[in-house]
Design a protein around this motif. Structure first.
Motif, PDB file in Angstrom:
ATOM      1  N   GLU A  54       0.861  -1.269   0.129  1.00 40.01           N
ATOM      2  CA  GLU A  54       0.017  -0.032  -0.016  1.00 40.01           C
ATOM      3  C   GLU A  54       0.885   1.230   0.033  1.00 40.01           C
ATOM      4  O   GLU A  54       1.839   1.451   0.816  1.00 40.01           O
ATOM      5  CB  GLU A  54      -0.724  -0.095   1.189  1.00 40.01           C
ATOM      6  N   ILE A  55       0.512   2.210  -0.837  1.00 41.75           N
ATOM      7  CA  ILE A  55       1.060   3.380  -1.113  1.00 41.75           C
ATOM      8  C   ILE A  55       0.595   4.415  -0.138  1.00 41.75           C
ATOM      9  O   ILE A  55      -0.463   4.669  -0.202  1.00 41.75           O
ATOM     10  CB  ILE A  55       1.484   4.033  -2.500  1.00 41.75           C
ATOM     11  N   PRO A  56       1.322   4.962   0.905  1.00 43.33           N
ATOM     12  CA  PRO A  56       0.779   6.107   1.782  1.00 43.33           C
ATOM     13  C   PRO A  56       0.021   7.151   0.772  1.00 43.33           C
ATOM     14  O   PRO A  56       0.559   7.659  -0.019  1.00 43.33           O
ATOM     15  CB  PRO A  56       1.773   6.619   2.611  1.00 43.33           C
ATOM     16  N   GLU A  57      -1.259   7.636   1.497  1.00 42.42           N
ATOM     17  CA  GLU A  57      -1.648   8.800   0.688  1.00 42.42           C
ATOM     18  C   GLU A  57      -0.953   9.992   0.739  1.00 42.42           C
ATOM     19  O   GLU A  57      -0.422  10.301   1.907  1.00 42.42           O
ATOM     20  CB  GLU A  57      -3.162   8.985   1.375  1.00 42.42           C
ATOM     21  N   GLY A  58      -0.970  10.999  -0.094  1.00 41.85           N
ATOM     22  CA  GLY A  58      -0.208  12.185  -0.382  1.00 41.85           C
ATOM     23  C   GLY A  58       1.120  12.091  -0.458  1.00 41.85           C
ATOM     24  O   GLY A  58       1.768  13.320  -0.526  1.00 41.85           O
ATOM     25  N   LEU A  59       1.741  11.066  -0.710  1.00 44.12           N
ATOM     26  CA  LEU A  59       3.158  10.895  -1.243  1.00 44.12           C
ATOM     27  C   LEU A  59       3.477  11.335  -2.589  1.00 44.12           C
ATOM     28  O   LEU A  59       4.638  11.357  -3.004  1.00 44.12           O
ATOM     29  CB  LEU A  59       3.791   9.689  -0.583  1.00 44.12           C
ATOM     30  N   PHE A  60       2.356  11.032  -3.356  1.00 47.92           N
ATOM     31  CA  PHE A  60       2.396  11.139  -4.895  1.00 47.92           C
ATOM     32  C   PHE A  60       1.433  12.399  -5.490  1.00 47.92           C
ATOM     33  O   PHE A  60       0.481  12.863  -4.772  1.00 47.92           O
ATOM     34  CB  PHE A  60       2.267   9.799  -5.345  1.00 47.92           C
ATOM     35  N   CYS A  61       1.908  13.031  -6.590  1.00 47.86           N
ATOM     36  CA  CYS A  61       1.153  14.113  -7.002  1.00 47.86           C
ATOM     37  C   CYS A  61      -0.080  13.582  -7.625  1.00 47.86           C
ATOM     38  O   CYS A  61      -1.222  14.165  -7.340  1.00 47.86           O
ATOM     39  CB  CYS A  61       1.816  14.771  -8.226  1.00 47.86           C
ATOM     40  N   GLY A  80       3.150   5.429 -11.953  1.00 52.88           N
ATOM     41  CA  GLY A  80       4.292   6.337 -12.435  1.00 52.88           C
ATOM     42  C   GLY A  80       4.210   7.727 -12.273  1.00 52.88           C
ATOM     43  O   GLY A  80       4.606   8.571 -12.931  1.00 52.88           O
ATOM     44  N   SER A  81       3.547   8.050 -10.910  1.00 49.12           N
ATOM     45  CA  SER A  81       3.152   9.590 -10.395  1.00 49.12           C
ATOM     46  C   SER A  81       4.516  10.020 -10.012  1.00 49.12           C
ATOM     47  O   SER A  81       5.262   9.412  -9.254  1.00 49.12           O
ATOM     48  CB  SER A  81       2.082   9.372  -9.557  1.00 49.12           C
ATOM     49  N   CYS A  82       4.740  11.249  -9.748  1.00 45.38           N
ATOM     50  CA  CYS A  82       5.947  11.986  -9.483  1.00 45.38           C
ATOM     51  C   CYS A  82       5.725  12.213  -7.944  1.00 45.38           C
ATOM     52  O   CYS A  82       4.684  12.289  -7.574  1.00 45.38           O
ATOM     53  CB  CYS A  82       6.073  13.267  -9.984  1.00 45.38           C
ATOM     54  N   LYS A 134      10.920  11.245 -16.433  1.00 44.56           N
ATOM     55  CA  LYS A 134       9.532  11.137 -16.694  1.00 44.56           C
ATOM     56  C   LYS A 134       8.677  10.547 -15.781  1.00 44.56           C
ATOM     57  O   LYS A 134       9.108   9.491 -15.328  1.00 44.56           O
ATOM     58  CB  LYS A 134       9.213  10.644 -18.034  1.00 44.56           C
ATOM     59  N   CYS A 135       7.773  11.294 -15.159  1.00 43.89           N
ATOM     60  CA  CYS A 135       6.591  10.677 -14.398  1.00 43.89           C
ATOM     61  C   CYS A 135       5.244  11.728 -14.546  1.00 43.89           C
ATOM     62  O   CYS A 135       5.268  13.020 -14.763  1.00 43.89           O
ATOM     63  CB  CYS A 135       7.133  10.929 -12.792  1.00 43.89           C
ATOM     64  N   THR A 136       4.278  11.039 -14.200  1.00 42.39           N
ATOM     65  CA  THR A 136       2.969  12.025 -14.268  1.00 42.39           C
ATOM     66  C   THR A 136       2.982  12.996 -13.076  1.00 42.39           C
ATOM     67  O   THR A 136       3.013  12.789 -11.999  1.00 42.39           O
ATOM     68  CB  THR A 136       2.108  10.849 -13.959  1.00 42.39           C
ATOM     69  N   GLY A 137       2.551  14.312 -13.441  1.00 44.65           N
ATOM     70  CA  GLY A 137       2.557  15.455 -12.697  1.00 44.65           C
ATOM     71  C   GLY A 137       4.039  16.096 -12.499  1.00 44.65           C
ATOM     72  O   GLY A 137       4.018  16.939 -11.635  1.00 44.65           O
ATOM     73  N   GLY A 138       4.720  15.777 -13.324  1.00 48.23           N
ATOM     74  CA  GLY A 138       6.048  16.605 -13.368  1.00 48.23           C
ATOM     75  C   GLY A 138       6.159  17.441 -14.538  1.00 48.23           C
ATOM     76  O   GLY A 138       5.243  17.499 -15.727  1.00 48.23           O
TER      77      GLY A 138
END
Length: 342
Positions: free
Chosen positions: A7-14, A19-21, A185-189
């Protein structure tokens, strides 16, 4: 959940997609002061340059070739403060780009265009000051209204065509697409990623070559102005007409000195970022992103400092500011007010 089932903690990615930044995690105790400081810088940039534009446009005494170039340069700084810096602020603080890929290209192109336009304006201002101080008898014949209009047109059109063509045609990515896709490259960058050829050629054309030219021109102006000052000092007081000519020439030298300081400020603000930027490809793109963000904001400060320096060096700016702030600019005939004695 990531690809391995963790599980990815909420708020750590854009964005909540693969593939999100990564997003910058800062408490409000840090985020709010940063936004306040950058927001204040943007406000000073916009308001300061707006006063320069209004002053030169409104007061007829300021309608000179040099001031028209200064006004056009103030428009460049105003646009940088209003169209580029607010979006860069969000990107710098949040480490995320929320405005879409197309607008990312528009933002990067505009940023590159305005940076190049600034130094081209400074180049032409240096040429203008050279003729005013070193060849005063040829000044009015050489620096006509048409010539100034051509200078302004070139300062705007050339950077616009080159910047938007390089970004939207993808010329800045030729040969480094694979590296960019795998490592950056990443989504939100929104990163202005440039290959070696684009960086070297672009930096030389838009910064280093014009910078060297300006340093040489102002160096010659300084030498000639110093020689003139010594000659004037050694001459005894003569007729009133000679005194008036001496005052006029002193004003030209002071204007050249002031604009030389403006140019030095530009070079000082932009050189660290451009040097780091041009070296990055040769270091295999290992420069920390946070360093780039700090340096680019240091470069942006140039657009904030310019009107502050006008206020410090130019009496006409201070007088115009008083008239504008007290609402006297709306009075009939205010455009003919003398801001300084001839």
């Amino acid at each position: 959940m990531d690809s391995d089932g963790f599980e990815i903690p909420e708020g750590l990615f854009c964005y909540d997609v693969n593939g999100s930044c990564p997003k910058s995690i800062r408490p409000n105790s840090k985020r709010i002061p940063i936004y306040a400081a950058i927001g204040g810088t943007i406000l000073i940039t916009v308001c300061g340059n707006l006063v320069v534009i209004i002053s030169i446009a409104h007061f007829k005494q300021l309608h000179t070739p040099t001031n028209f170039l200064v006004m056009s340069m103030a428009v460049v700084d105003l646009l940088l403060g209003s169209m580029v810096m607010p979006y860069s602020m969000v990107r710098s603080v949040e480490n995320c780009w929320y405005f879409g890929d197309i607008f990312c290209k528009v933002h990067s192109s505009t940023d590159m265009m305005l940076c190049t336009a600034s130094i081209l304006h400074l180049c032409f201002v240096a040429v203008d000051r050279y003729y005013a101080v070193c060849n005063p008898l040829q000044y009015k014949a050489k620096i006509t209204g048409f010539v100034v209009m051509m200078m302004i047109t070139i300062s705007w059109m050339l950077p616009a065509v080159v910047s938007f063509a390089v970004i939207f045609l993808g010329l800045h990515m030729k040969g480094v697409e694979e590296f960019y896709n795998n490592h950056t490259k990443c989504t939100g960058g929104c990163v202005l990623f440039l290959n070696e050829a684009s960086l070297v050629f672009g930096s030389m054309i838009s910064f280093y070559v014009p910078g060297v030219i300006m340093v040489c021109i102002y160096g010659k102006i300084y030498l000639i102005a110093s020689k003139q000052a010594r000659a004037i000092k050694g001459v005894a007081n003569k007729a009133k007409e000679a005194s008036r000519s001496r005052i006029s020439r002193n004003r030209e030298r002071k204007a050249a000195k002031t604009l030389g300081i403006v140019m030095g400020d530009f070079l000082l603000c932009w050189f660290p970022y451009l040097f780091c930027n041009i070296m990055d490809p040769f270091l295999n793109y290992r420069t920390p992103p946070v360093l780039f963000e700090v340096l680019v904001w240091f470069a942006y400060l140039n657009s904030t400092f310019n009107p502050i320096m006008y206020g410090f060096f130019y009496i006409w700016f201070r007088e115009a500011l008083k008239i504008i702030l007290f609402g006297k600019g709306f009075q009939c005939g205010s455009s003919t007010i003398n801001l300084f004695s001839d």
